[in-house]
Scaffold this active site. Structure first.
Site, PDB file in Angstrom:
ATOM      1  N   HIS A 102     -15.454  -0.861   7.461  1.00  0.00           N
ATOM      2  CA  HIS A 102     -14.177  -1.535   6.312  1.00  0.00           C
ATOM      3  C   HIS A 102     -14.526  -2.411   5.301  1.00  0.00           C
ATOM      4  O   HIS A 102     -13.337  -2.527   4.308  1.00  0.00           O
ATOM      5  CB  HIS A 102     -13.268  -0.997   6.866  1.00  0.00           C
ATOM      6  N   LYS A 106       1.081  -1.019   0.252  1.00  0.00           N
ATOM      7  CA  LYS A 106      -0.150  -0.137  -0.322  1.00  0.00           C
ATOM      8  C   LYS A 106       0.934   1.209  -0.030  1.00  0.00           C
ATOM      9  O   LYS A 106       0.689   2.300  -0.510  1.00  0.00           O
ATOM     10  CB  LYS A 106      -0.776  -0.034   1.247  1.00  0.00           C
ATOM     11  N   GLU A 136      -3.245   7.528   7.042  1.00  0.00           N
ATOM     12  CA  GLU A 136      -3.738   8.131   5.820  1.00  0.00           C
ATOM     13  C   GLU A 136      -5.035   9.205   5.923  1.00  0.00           C
ATOM     14  O   GLU A 136      -5.581   8.423   7.583  1.00  0.00           O
ATOM     15  CB  GLU A 136      -3.870   7.470   4.537  1.00  0.00           C
ATOM     16  N   ARG A 196      -5.141  -8.819  -7.009  1.00  0.00           N
ATOM     17  CA  ARG A 196      -5.195 -10.212  -7.287  1.00  0.00           C
ATOM     18  C   ARG A 196      -6.646 -10.292  -7.929  1.00  0.00           C
ATOM     19  O   ARG A 196      -7.169  -8.814  -8.085  1.00  0.00           O
ATOM     20  CB  ARG A 196      -5.046 -10.628  -6.514  1.00  0.00           C
TER      21      ARG A 196
END
Length: 547
Positions: A272, A153, A237, A329
């Protein structure tokens, strides 16, 4: 290889945009792959519904499938359906599905020439494609270097900035010093998100609203990331308020072609974790779709990406989009893209890994109709979504126009408590979003499982919500909905349905008990002592008549 591209170009000229320019592609792809160079045997390094999905694609292509299983999965559906199946250890994933050495040993011993990782487990761990290279096997996915530059990430965020793709503010590197990261969070302003570097699916993620929560949230996110992915690194973030979560499906071959297959809307999430996905997004305009697709392709080229991938974005209320991450993926929600494009994404993955060219340019892909997917879990929505493992006593599955069910379970199977409790993915397709929702409602009414709890009732509730019907959703919408009290009418409908399902469970339990008695009687008693066959048949007929 060249013949493949030429054959497909007769069906799909590069710059056509009508539905006719792409819809015949699946049959062309399938017939060519059956005649051309292709793998002989593929090991599926996964379990559950995705393992079943992959082995079915293998069977259609004439490729032998090899399943692996932990001790608790010995009777799983993917084991029953595979051409070959081999044990790889105890139930804990660290001792079975996350053991690369065991997977490579099976693949070598039984003569596999490729490995498909599915999603989850090792699907985004660069050590697996490297191990495949060392073992002389083909990894059906991106090379390790592309996985590290995009799948990580933090590395993905760095690459996005170099490729001029808008990004959410945050750290570019994994957090080495939690205190320094906490100071950054103060400067940026809460709330912020802590996210696993190697993560996905909401695992290893914590939303932090204040300084007082930071230390414990960091510890919990790091621990969950290690347990889920074998990597405890975390990054930070800024949390955007009420955005849409929109992702672009990309494919890239080894011959330099990179394409976008359009977007999926994934904003309906619980903590999430995506629970409903649809394509196309109700908020994406043709201009925004092109801009987001261009950005996704630009990023994939910068990372020298190959095979299937998903570039995820957050879209704010002004339709500004920000890069979130790349999933290197196949996604759980890939069926909605298959339904609106007519393409088989698993076969495309296998074809690209075998060296074939992509048979179209992305300008030739025009979505047809609307598709929506719900993820059916063995969990209890009335008990804080607590997992509901146990034996499936009976099962009635939906069918009819526009309905597809991807699953990895069967009647009589015991759902284990050791893995993600995903049972099935129910997908509906229609000519419009309204027709798709109507079909999905009907299918959910037909879906009955007894012996365990499922979250099907949650989706029936969501599909009645005015905000959802208008497409006015965001990533916190479902969490806010679940905090609101339910209407009396909604509760009444659920109670009525719950009563019918309870009746079905009682009858199913009686049938099962009678069947067990019958088996025992056949060994130890005379035929006169066995349960009456007409009573058993009568009970089964009564069960079949239940709504």
């Amino acid at each position: 290889m060249e013949g493949f591209e030429e054959a497909v170009e007769l069906v799909s000229p590069k710059h056509k945009s009508s539905a006719d320019s792409w819809y015949p592609l699946p049959s062309v792809l399938n017939s060519h792959l059956l005649k051309s160079s292709m793998f002989k045997k593929i090991l599926i390094a996964n379990r559950g519904e995705i393992a079943v999905r992959i082995l079915r694609a293998c069977r259609e292509l004439g490729i032998r499938s090899v399943a692996v299983f932990s001790d608790v999965d010995r009777k799983s559906l993917h084991v029953r359906l595979a051409d070959e199946a081999y044990p790889i250890g105890p139930a804990p994933s660290r001792e079975s599905y996350l053991c690369i050495d065991k997977l490579m040993d099976v693949a070598r011993r039984v003569g596999c020439d490729a490995v498909h990782p599915g999603y989850g487990f090792l699907a985004e761990n660069a050590a697996l494609p490297r191990a495949c290279v060392d073992a002389g096997l083909i990894f059906i996915g991106p090379p390790a270097e592309a996985m590290e530059s995009l799948g990580s990430k933090t590395a993905g965020r760095q690459l996005a900035r170099r490729a001029d793709v808008p990004s959410v503010p945050g750290t570019n590197d994994p957090i080495e010093n939690p205190a320094a990261a906490q100071a950054l969070a103060r400067r940026m302003g809460y709330p912020i998100l802590l996210k696993a570097v190697a993560g996905g699916g909401g695992k290893g993620m914590r939303l932090v609203y204040s300084d007082a929560e930071f230390e414990s949230a960091f510890r919990d996110a790091s621990s969950e990331a290690m347990n889920s992915f074998g990597d405890d690194r975390i990054y930070l973030e800024k949390y955007l308020d009420r955005p849409h979560h929109v992702e672009i499906q990309i494919f890239a071959d080894t011959h330099g072609r990179v394409v976008s297959l359009g977007e999926r809307e994934c904003s309906v999430q619980r903590r999430h974790q995506k629970v409903i996905e649809e394509a196309p997004s109700p908020i994406v305009t043709p201009e925004l779709r092109r801009e987001m697709s261009d950005a996704a392709i630009r990023l994939a080229r910068a990372g020298r990406y190959v095979n299937a991938g998903t570039v995820e974005f957050l879209v704010d209320t002004n339709l500004n989009f920000y890069f979130l991450e790349v999933n290197t993926r196949l996604q759980v929600e890939h069926p909605v893209t298959e339904q609106v494009t007519g393409l088989d994404l698993v076969k495309l993955q296998i074809a690209i890994a075998a060296g074939h060219r992509l048979p179209f340019a992305w300008e030739s892909i025009t979505p047809r109709g609307h598709a929506m997917e719900v993820r059916l879990y063995a969990e209890d929505p009335d008990n804080n979504f607590f997992p509901s493992p146990g034996k499936i006593l009976s099962r009635q599955v939906p069918s009819g126009p526009g309905i597809r069910l991807d699953d990895g379970v069967y009647e009589g199977w015991t759902v284990p408590n050791d893995y993600d409790p995903l049972l099935s993915k129910l997908i509906a397709w229609g000519n419009s979003r309204e027709e798709t929702i109507a079909r999905l409602r009907r299918a959910l009414e037909e879906y009955i499982v007894t012996g365990i709890k499922t979250n099907a009732g949650l989706f029936r509730r969501i599909l009645e919500e005015p905000d959802f019907l208008r497409g006015e959703i965001h990533t916190k919408w479902l969490d806010e909905l679940l905090r609101r009290p339910r209407s009396a009418a909604s509760l009444g409908n659920d109670n009525q349905r719950g009563s019918a399902v309870s009746d079905a469970a009682v009858i199913a339990a009686a049938i099962w008990q009678a069947s067990q008695s019958e088996k025992q009687a056949s060994v130890s008693a005379s035929s006169a002592d066995q349960p009456s066959r007409w009573k058993l048949e009568g009970r089964r007929e009564q069960l079949d008549r239940l709504p």
